[in-house]
Design an enzyme around this catalytic site. Sequence first.
Site: not given
Ligand code: ZN
Length: 274
Positions: A124, A140, A174, A212
């Site tokens: 991240v 992630h 939205c 990893t």
């Molecule tokens: Zn949205």
Amino acid sequence: MTQPGEPFEIDASLAAGISRAADLVLRAGSVVALTGAGLSVESGIPPFRGPGGLWTKYGEPPLDGYQRFLSDPRAAWQERLSPRQSWATALHETLGRARPNAGHAALARLERLGCCDALITQNVDDLHRQAGTQRLLEIHGNHRLLRCIGCTRRFAAGELAVDPEDLPPRCPGCGGIVKDDTVHFGEPIPPDVLRGCFEAVENADCMLVVGTSATVFPAAEFPYEVLRRGGSVIEVNPHESELTPLSTLSLRGPGGAVLERLVAEVAAGRERAA
Ligand SMILES: [Zn+2]
């Protein structure tokens, strides 16, 4: 064992492995890279668990982190914005100080050479973006971004005004609730990223797995999928891992030194072919 930052000598047997890996990359129709925490250790980011680990130091995040967020997004945001030294703040500061290393730079160069169609990362820390990789799938999330949990739209710092008097912030597109992009425990992988991963992996006949052991879903699926369809898996890891016995080729060394050499050989191969 070489510590992060120490020079690493590539011996003859590793050099031979790297040349074979460069050959596999050059002959592949589509290469996808998969990276994890091991690559960022060389940028000074400690692992989560173990001595000196982020979770060891600051405490593990709650296992029901996403449920907690959903049940009271306002409280979750108030906690995030409070100056109190929380786990998230400490992590954010550690990640904020880190810079991409030679491995991140090599993977960005591999993409520019036309030899990496997608880079899937479990990290991240934003370091692949900073190194210049374009086709990036952060399973992630990214600690610098915010994400609408309705439509998955991402917001960079400053792109969305966060009013402490009116929490949680809402998506201008939205109206959905906005949270940090980092995937919490109990939170599904953002669907747009997961879809992108499966599309990239379905087309790949060579996967480069760096730092990893790829034991956690969904990353655990990807190398198997490539192998099942007759592709090759190249592991780059200083340690043996669960993936080693399955890998077509294991390059035992730190991501920075190994990838730098590997990508230089791929570049030379591309020049010869041109
Ligand atoms: Zn949205």
